[in-house]
Design a protein around this motif. Structure first.
Motif, mmCIF file in Angstrom:
data_model
loop_
_atom_site.group_PDB
_atom_site.id
_atom_site.type_symbol
_atom_site.label_atom_id
_atom_site.label_comp_id
_atom_site.label_asym_id
_atom_site.label_seq_id
_atom_site.Cartn_x
_atom_site.Cartn_y
_atom_site.Cartn_z
ATOM 1 N N UNK A 122 -21.044 -98.628 -4.067
ATOM 2 C CA UNK A 122 -21.243 -99.686 -3.920
ATOM 3 C C UNK A 122 -22.449 -100.533 -4.995
ATOM 4 N N UNK A 123 -23.228 -99.298 -5.803
ATOM 5 C CA UNK A 123 -23.596 -100.232 -7.652
ATOM 6 C C UNK A 123 -22.370 -100.505 -7.936
ATOM 7 N N UNK A 124 -22.143 -99.238 -8.242
ATOM 8 C CA UNK A 124 -20.035 -99.698 -9.163
ATOM 9 C C UNK A 124 -19.262 -100.830 -8.560
ATOM 10 N N UNK A 125 -19.270 -101.152 -7.746
ATOM 11 C CA UNK A 125 -18.974 -102.782 -7.274
ATOM 12 C C UNK A 125 -18.802 -103.440 -7.360
ATOM 13 N N UNK A 126 -20.763 -103.159 -7.219
ATOM 14 C CA UNK A 126 -21.712 -104.680 -7.259
ATOM 15 C C UNK A 126 -21.759 -105.664 -8.291
ATOM 16 N N UNK A 127 -21.431 -104.569 -9.133
ATOM 17 C CA UNK A 127 -21.627 -104.964 -11.101
ATOM 18 C C UNK A 127 -20.288 -105.655 -11.272
ATOM 19 N N UNK A 128 -19.546 -105.619 -10.457
ATOM 20 C CA UNK A 128 -18.123 -106.114 -11.078
ATOM 21 C C UNK A 128 -18.282 -107.649 -11.042
ATOM 22 N N UNK A 129 -17.950 -108.234 -12.257
ATOM 23 C CA UNK A 129 -18.421 -109.839 -12.319
ATOM 24 C C UNK A 129 -16.853 -110.568 -11.407
ATOM 25 N N UNK A 130 -16.831 -111.807 -11.558
ATOM 26 C CA UNK A 130 -15.296 -112.201 -10.743
ATOM 27 C C UNK A 130 -14.756 -112.133 -11.209
ATOM 28 N N UNK A 131 -14.344 -112.170 -12.529
ATOM 29 C CA UNK A 131 -13.282 -112.054 -13.236
ATOM 30 C C UNK A 131 -12.903 -110.348 -13.283
ATOM 31 N N UNK A 132 -13.497 -109.669 -12.771
ATOM 32 C CA UNK A 132 -12.809 -108.112 -13.088
ATOM 33 C C UNK A 132 -12.422 -108.336 -11.276
ATOM 34 N N UNK A 133 -12.959 -108.629 -10.702
ATOM 35 C CA UNK A 133 -12.102 -108.478 -9.695
ATOM 36 C C UNK A 133 -10.899 -108.181 -9.124
ATOM 37 N N UNK A 134 -10.398 -107.368 -8.721
ATOM 38 C CA UNK A 134 -8.937 -107.257 -8.192
ATOM 39 C C UNK A 134 -8.681 -107.237 -6.553
ATOM 40 N N UNK A 135 -7.057 -107.504 -6.720
ATOM 41 C CA UNK A 135 -6.691 -107.372 -5.306
ATOM 42 C C UNK A 135 -7.843 -106.024 -4.384
ATOM 43 N N UNK A 136 -7.600 -104.735 -5.222
ATOM 44 C CA UNK A 136 -8.285 -103.498 -4.308
ATOM 45 C C UNK A 136 -8.901 -103.566 -6.120
ATOM 46 N N UNK A 137 -10.301 -102.396 -5.791
ATOM 47 C CA UNK A 137 -11.061 -102.322 -6.359
ATOM 48 C C UNK A 137 -11.166 -100.854 -6.513
ATOM 49 N N UNK A 138 -10.957 -100.003 -7.016
ATOM 50 C CA UNK A 138 -11.275 -98.287 -7.027
ATOM 51 C C UNK A 138 -12.014 -98.265 -7.789
ATOM 52 N N UNK A 139 -13.431 -97.451 -6.709
ATOM 53 C CA UNK A 139 -14.710 -97.077 -7.802
ATOM 54 C C UNK A 139 -14.372 -95.274 -7.495
ATOM 55 N N UNK A 140 -13.675 -94.306 -8.709
ATOM 56 C CA UNK A 140 -13.972 -93.837 -9.286
ATOM 57 C C UNK A 140 -14.793 -92.816 -10.083
#
Length: 218
Positions: free
Chosen positions: A98-116
Motif C-alpha cells: 500500500x505504501x509503495x503504490x500510494x507514493x506513485x504520482x499521477x503521471x506514474x500510474x499505469x493500467x497495471x501497477x505491480x509492487x515487487x
C-alpha cells in the motif's frame, strides 16, 4: 494533528514525525540486524526533539510487512504496546504494498501497477493494483514466471525494492515507469496512514506474513 510513522520490515529503521501532514523530523538508518534495539530509543529521541510525548500523538502508522519475520514483529509489537498505553492515539497498519503504490504520482500510474518486494530468495512478494490504485490481486509470493504471466499486454508500472532483481531477465513487458527503491518511503507510509485515518479505514496492525519463517539451529 501529530502523526508518527515507523517501519522495521525492510533493511533498516525508518521513523517520521509529521504535524498536519508536514514532516517535523525523520530518522532513517540501513541495517541488516538489530532494528528492534534501535526503534524505541529513536522514537523517543524523535518525540523529545519536538518536546512531545507519545500520548500527544493523534495517529501512529506502522508498516505491517511483508519483510523479515523479526522486523515485522518488532514494529507491530511496538505499535500495539503504544496503543494499549495510549488508547487515545489511533494505531493504523499499512502494508508495504500500500505504501509503495500510494507514493506513485499521477503521471506514474499505469493500467497495471505491480509492487515487487525482495524476499532474498528465488521468489518475490508482489501485489497488483489498477489505474485507480485499487488492488487487483491479494498480496502473494510468487516466482518470476508466475508474476510475469500476469503482466502481459497493458502498460505496466513496476515499483519496489525487488524491481531491480525482477528485471535481471528480459521481460518483454510494455513498461510505463520503473521505480527501484530500497524500502517503502516512510513519507508514503505516513501519507497512506493519514489517508486511511481521514477516510475512517481503521486497519488494526496485523503482521502480513506470506510464507513461513526460515529458522535454523545456529
Amino acid at each position: 494533528m501529530y502523526t508518527l510513522a515507523f517501519d522495521t520490515t525492510a533493511n533498516g529503521v525508518s521513523i517520521l514525525l509529521s504535524k498536519d501532514g508536514h514532516t517535523v523530523d525523520a530518522f532513517q538508518e540501513e541495517m541488516d540486524f538489530g532494528q528492534a534495539e534501535v526503534l524505541i530509543p529513536e522514537i523517543r529521541n524523535t518525540l523529545e526533539a519536538e518536546n512531545i510525548q507519545f500520548k500527544d500523538l493523534d495517529l501512529a502508522v506502522v508498516c505491517t510487512g511483508p519483510g523479515s519475520f523479526t522486523g515485522v514483529r518488532s514494529s507491530i509489537s511496538a505499535a500495539r504496546a503504544f496503543g494499549l498505553a495510549c488508547p487515545n492515539t489511533k494505531i493504523i497498519g499499512v502494508s508495504a504494498f500500500e505504501a509503495y503504490v500510494h507514493g506513485l504520482q499521477p503521471d506514474e500510474v499505469a493500467t497495471i501497477n505491480a509492487v515487487i518486494i525482495e524476499t532474498k530468495r528465488e521468489d518475490f512478494y508482489y501485489q497488483l493494483f489498477d489505474d485507480k490504485k485499487k488492488k487487483i490481486t491479494e498480496p502473494s509470493a510468487g516466482t518470476y514466471e508466475e508474476i510475469i504471466n500476469q503482466l502481459r499486454g497493458p502498460k505496466i508500472t513496476l515499483v519496489g525494492d525487488g524491481v531491480e532483481r525482477f528485471l535481471n531477465k528480459p521481460s518483454g513487458l510494455s513498461l510505463h515507469v520503473i521505480k527501484m527503491l530500497n524500502c517503502p518511503p516512510i513519507e508514503d507510509l505516513a501519507a497512506c496512514g493519514i489517508y486511511k485515518y481521514q477516510n475512517k479505514i481503521f486497519d488494526f496492525p496485523k503482521p502480513l506474513y506470506l510464507r513461513a519463517p526460515d529458522v535454523c539451529i545456529k
